[in-house]
Scaffold this motif. Sequence first.
Motif, short mmCIF file in Angstrom:
data_model
loop_
_atom_site.label_atom_id
_atom_site.label_comp_id
_atom_site.label_asym_id
_atom_site.label_seq_id
_atom_site.Cartn_x
_atom_site.Cartn_y
_atom_site.Cartn_z
N PHE A 1 0.67 -1.13 0.01
CA PHE A 1 0.11 0.11 0.10
C PHE A 1 0.91 1.23 -0.14
CE2 PHE A 1 -2.89 -3.42 1.54
CZ PHE A 1 -3.91 -2.85 0.87
N SER A 2 1.75 1.50 1.05
CA SER A 2 2.60 2.81 0.97
C SER A 2 3.58 2.75 -0.18
CB SER A 2 3.23 2.68 2.37
OG SER A 2 2.59 2.46 3.45
N MET A 3 4.01 1.73 -0.52
CA MET A 3 4.92 1.74 -1.71
C MET A 3 4.63 1.70 -3.09
SD MET A 3 8.74 1.95 -1.59
CE MET A 3 8.26 3.52 -2.65
N TRP A 4 3.33 1.22 -3.05
CA TRP A 4 2.69 0.89 -4.41
C TRP A 4 1.23 1.48 -4.82
CZ3 TRP A 4 0.01 -3.90 -6.65
CH2 TRP A 4 0.06 -4.01 -7.78
N LEU A 5 0.17 0.82 -4.13
CA LEU A 5 -0.90 1.38 -4.53
C LEU A 5 -1.25 2.92 -4.21
CD1 LEU A 5 -2.99 -1.90 -3.60
CD2 LEU A 5 -2.32 -1.09 -6.01
N GLY A 6 -0.75 3.16 -3.02
CA GLY A 6 -0.95 4.32 -2.51
C GLY A 6 -0.62 5.54 -3.54
N PHE A 7 0.47 5.41 -4.29
CA PHE A 7 0.85 6.22 -5.43
C PHE A 7 -0.09 6.29 -6.44
CE2 PHE A 7 4.71 5.80 -2.90
CZ PHE A 7 5.22 7.00 -2.92
N PHE A 8 -0.75 4.94 -6.78
CA PHE A 8 -1.78 5.23 -7.89
C PHE A 8 -2.76 6.28 -7.69
CE2 PHE A 8 -1.95 0.79 -10.39
CZ PHE A 8 -0.52 0.67 -9.82
N ALA A 9 -3.14 6.29 -6.42
CA ALA A 9 -4.17 7.35 -6.12
C ALA A 9 -3.44 8.83 -6.09
CB ALA A 9 -4.74 6.99 -4.82
N TRP A 10 -2.28 8.70 -5.60
CA TRP A 10 -1.59 10.17 -5.23
C TRP A 10 -1.16 10.86 -6.39
CZ3 TRP A 10 -2.02 13.56 -1.87
CH2 TRP A 10 -0.99 14.53 -1.78
N TYR A 11 -0.56 10.15 -7.27
CA TYR A 11 0.14 10.91 -8.48
C TYR A 11 -1.29 11.18 -9.30
CZ TYR A 11 4.67 9.82 -7.57
OH TYR A 11 6.07 9.70 -6.85
N ARG A 12 -2.35 10.25 -9.44
CA ARG A 12 -3.47 10.80 -10.18
C ARG A 12 -4.06 11.96 -9.78
NH1 ARG A 12 -5.24 11.36 -15.02
NH2 ARG A 12 -7.52 10.85 -15.41
N ALA A 13 -4.12 12.11 -8.37
CA ALA A 13 -4.67 13.13 -7.60
C ALA A 13 -3.67 14.52 -7.97
CB ALA A 13 -4.80 12.95 -6.14
N LEU A 14 -2.63 14.35 -7.91
CA LEU A 14 -1.74 15.55 -8.31
C LEU A 14 -1.93 15.93 -9.84
CD1 LEU A 14 1.64 14.56 -6.40
CD2 LEU A 14 -0.11 16.13 -5.67
N ALA A 15 -2.05 14.96 -10.49
CA ALA A 15 -2.21 15.24 -12.04
C ALA A 15 -3.36 16.06 -12.41
CB ALA A 15 -1.81 13.99 -13.01
N LEU A 16 -4.50 15.43 -11.64
CA LEU A 16 -5.81 16.13 -12.13
C LEU A 16 -6.01 17.42 -11.19
CD1 LEU A 16 -8.31 13.11 -11.43
CD2 LEU A 16 -8.05 14.37 -13.42
N GLY A 17 -5.66 17.60 -9.87
CA GLY A 17 -6.22 18.54 -9.05
C GLY A 17 -4.95 19.74 -9.12
N GLY A 18 -3.75 19.74 -9.53
CA GLY A 18 -2.51 20.52 -9.39
C GLY A 18 -1.82 20.11 -7.87
N THR A 19 -0.47 20.18 -8.57
CA THR A 19 0.47 19.61 -7.16
C THR A 19 0.30 20.45 -5.88
OG1 THR A 19 1.67 18.97 -8.82
CG2 THR A 19 2.86 19.19 -6.68
N LEU A 20 0.24 22.05 -6.11
CA LEU A 20 0.32 22.93 -5.16
C LEU A 20 -1.17 22.96 -4.20
CD1 LEU A 20 1.80 25.87 -6.58
CD2 LEU A 20 2.74 24.74 -4.76
N ARG A 21 -2.39 22.57 -4.88
CA ARG A 21 -3.59 22.72 -4.04
C ARG A 21 -3.80 21.23 -3.59
NH1 ARG A 21 -7.24 25.99 -4.68
NH2 ARG A 21 -6.70 26.75 -6.58
N VAL A 22 -3.60 20.21 -4.39
CA VAL A 22 -3.72 18.71 -3.72
C VAL A 22 -2.91 18.43 -2.51
CG1 VAL A 22 -3.72 16.25 -4.19
CG2 VAL A 22 -4.75 17.97 -5.87
N SER A 23 -1.59 19.17 -2.76
CA SER A 23 -0.36 18.68 -1.78
C SER A 23 -0.88 19.40 -0.41
CB SER A 23 0.84 19.47 -1.93
OG SER A 23 0.63 20.78 -2.00
N GLN A 24 -1.84 20.14 -0.10
CA GLN A 24 -2.00 20.70 1.17
C GLN A 24 -3.00 19.86 1.77
OE1 GLN A 24 -0.89 23.70 2.11
NE2 GLN A 24 0.18 23.24 0.41
#
Length: 304
Positions: free
Chosen positions: A231-254
């Motif tokens: 989860f931490s090393m693999w599946l979590g990044f599926f959600a996280w990188y998609r989130a950053l790509a969709l919503g913008g890094t600065l905004r989603v990072s908050q």
Amino acid sequence: MSSAHAPSPSEQTRGLWLGFLGVFIFALSIPMTRLAGGSAEAPQLDPLFVALGRAALAGLLSAVYLRLIGASWPRREHWWPLTWVALGVVFGWPLLLGYAVRHVDAVHASVISGVLPLATAAMAALVLRQRPSLGFWACAVAGLVLVLAFAAWRGAAGLQWADGLLLAAILSASSGYVGGARLSTQMAPQQVICWVLVLSLPLTLPAGLLSWPQTPVAWSAWGGFLYVSVFSMWLGFFAWYRALALGGTLRVSQVQVLQPFLSMLLAVPLLGEHLDAMTLGFGAAVIAVVWLGKRMPVDQVRQE
């Protein structure tokens, strides 16, 4: 020259929800890493094995996934960015965190990790050439002040060497997050972490095998190891990188401002650590700052 894609309101919303999912998955990383490695007084799995073994297992799962979907090899121009991400999220963050939580508990590590959103936002502003408004930065700083005030209230008596490891881990993670977000605009987000892990296998697989535990450890430690691997090393990044790509890094990072408080909440049943009303109060204040930060403008600027 090309223009950066400005996320629409619906993409921002989807990005934030995926960001919450990724943060929830990552919030368990600190307590699960502590569970896997144990403490200095009661050690379990070696931090080197936890860090590189988890990357090796996730890399093998990634190789299977990429094979099943018929993914093509990354283009030549993607190799250096993939290496940069690997340095941050495969090697830097897990290794530094693993050794740090041998000497500080999960609550302490979670408080220090509260600076991660600001580090990610600052890295994004530098690397991705995004321009947040003053109001956005004010919310980010307010979140940082809240977590520092929380640390002061908890009675932290100055920085320990383990805190230095945690701060270095945060720098590594923020660099990897931003690099991954940038790559997620050029290839499928779920493939970014997979290729990062697969390309790291020549180092992580032999290192994981060489550091395999030679003495028995608790089953709970193996459970923590499996969680941080899958989860931490693999599946979590599926959600996280998609989130950053969709919503913008600065905004989603908050959304990451929530992560230390979620980590503390989850550490209670996992590690038996104490949680009180004041901690929940700080958590509510941080949630309010995140909500306000979502309403602040962030300008997307032209990329070369």
